[in-house]
Motif scaffolding. Structure first.
Motif, mmCIF file in Angstrom:
data_model
loop_
_atom_site.group_PDB
_atom_site.id
_atom_site.type_symbol
_atom_site.label_atom_id
_atom_site.label_comp_id
_atom_site.label_asym_id
_atom_site.label_seq_id
_atom_site.Cartn_x
_atom_site.Cartn_y
_atom_site.Cartn_z
ATOM 1 N N LEU A 18 0.724 -1.396 0.062
ATOM 2 C CA LEU A 18 -0.098 0.173 -0.125
ATOM 3 C C LEU A 18 0.877 1.326 -0.056
ATOM 4 N N ASP A 19 0.206 2.234 -0.418
ATOM 5 C CA ASP A 19 0.808 3.525 -0.516
ATOM 6 C C ASP A 19 0.928 4.467 0.885
ATOM 7 N N VAL A 20 0.233 3.693 1.870
ATOM 8 C CA VAL A 20 0.214 4.393 3.309
ATOM 9 C C VAL A 20 0.728 3.175 4.173
ATOM 10 N N GLN A 21 1.377 3.589 5.280
ATOM 11 C CA GLN A 21 1.917 2.805 6.423
ATOM 12 C C GLN A 21 0.734 2.489 7.368
ATOM 13 N N LEU A 22 0.555 1.056 7.411
ATOM 14 C CA LEU A 22 -0.318 0.396 8.325
ATOM 15 C C LEU A 22 0.498 0.596 9.772
ATOM 16 N N PRO A 23 0.017 0.921 10.667
ATOM 17 C CA PRO A 23 0.696 1.070 12.158
ATOM 18 C C PRO A 23 0.573 -0.417 12.562
ATOM 19 N N PRO A 24 1.959 -0.359 13.400
ATOM 20 C CA PRO A 24 2.006 -1.801 14.253
ATOM 21 C C PRO A 24 1.055 -1.854 15.531
ATOM 22 N N THR A 25 0.899 -2.916 15.811
ATOM 23 C CA THR A 25 -0.119 -3.393 16.835
ATOM 24 C C THR A 25 0.615 -3.806 18.352
ATOM 25 N N HIS A 26 0.437 -3.240 19.180
ATOM 26 C CA HIS A 26 1.002 -3.713 20.522
ATOM 27 C C HIS A 26 0.012 -4.738 21.110
ATOM 28 N N VAL A 27 0.891 -5.654 21.543
ATOM 29 C CA VAL A 27 0.032 -6.817 22.443
ATOM 30 C C VAL A 27 0.419 -6.802 23.835
#
Length: 292
Positions: A261-270
């Protein structure tokens, strides 16, 4: 009438051994101390509990009645002490954890295997659910701890970050023309999107991200498990939104590929979630140490 437990303990050992001397030895007391304790107990009841013989002491009829109750109490207390020691030493007890199916399978399983190998006497209870459900389980006392996606904003809860995950969109061979192509969100929405059907933290996060860019994310297919997200993408039914770490094998073998994608998907914190200011069981404390 509130007699001290120690008096009943002296009475028990005197009755059990039939000797004040033996009772004193068992309790690490002097014989005069044992005699004084027996007299205190007899005075409090106003009856004789023993009569002395040349061989020691023998219970009176009233003493025999009292002993039948004290013996049961002593057995229960001894069992309770043994149980407490077993719980402290993790020889017995239970560990109740809440989390999603995918986190149990792809993240917690190695830790659960290690914990069970070292503490086989601890029974494991795994409660599956979405993040809101896990929070409810914890507040109702149905679990000891929860493993959930962050952020969690709740003054009653304490959450410690454990690992970081990355969500992504994946597709199978049917969408091979999209491989190595950078898509805009608008271009992505030209294709059927598959999302987890329940109100999960991941579903809420990706929906919010699209809204921030001015798009409404409406999945064409909704499924009830991560396994179905993976399988539907493999079968070419659409583009699934999953956690990259959960499809590492499929990405490596090539049965799935990641959509760029041309946008960054944010990471998920567990994070590991517990009730604030509530004591943890020995088993829960040990497991948290293991995971951290």
């Amino acid at each position: 009438m509130n007699n001290n437990y120690e008096l009943y303990k002296v009475f028990y050992w005197a009755a059990k051994t039939g000797s004040l001397t033996k009772a004193a030895k068992a309790l690490y007391l002097t014989q005069p101390s044992v005699s004084h304790a027996i007299k205190q107990l007899e005075d409090s009841f106003g009856i004789s509990l023993f009569f002395r013989t040349s061989k020691g002491v023998t219970l009176t009829q009233e003493g025999t009645m009292l002993y039948s109750y004290i013996e049961q109490s002593h057995i229960l207390i001894s069992l309770a002490e043994e149980k407490m020691a077993a719980l402290k030493n993790l020889d017995s007890g239970e560990l109740r954890i809440g989390g999603s199916d995918s986190l149990f399978k792809h993240y917690l399983l190695p830790y659960l295997e290690d914990f069970h190998r070292h503490h086989p006497g601890i029974k494991l209870h795994l409660n599956h659910g979405t993040t809101p459900e896990i929070i409810t389980f914890l507040k109702e006392g149905r679990i000891d701890l929860g493993v959930v996606r962050m952020p969690i904003v709740d003054s009653q809860l304490e959450v410690t970050e454990s690992i970081k995950l990355q969500d992504c969109f994946v597709a199978g061979a049917r969408y091979a023309e999209l491989k190595d192509v950078v898509l805009t969100l608008d271009m992505l929405l030209q294709h059927p999107v598959i999302l987890f059907s329940r109100n999960s933290r991941a579903r809420m996060a990706i929906t919010e991200l699209f809204q921030n860019y001015g798009y409404t994310l409406k999945p064409e297919i909704e499924v009830g498990s991560v396994e179905l997200l993976i399988e539907f993408a493999r079968k070419g039914l659409g583009i699934s939104y999953v956690t990259r770490e959960f499809v590492s094998n499929e990405l490596e073998e090539g049965s799935l590929f990641e959509i760029q994608l041309d946008v960054q998907l944010p990471p998920t914190h567990v994070g590991i979630m517990i009730m604030r200011n509530m004591p943890l069981s020995s088993a829960a404390s040990r497991f948290i140490e293991l995971v951290r």
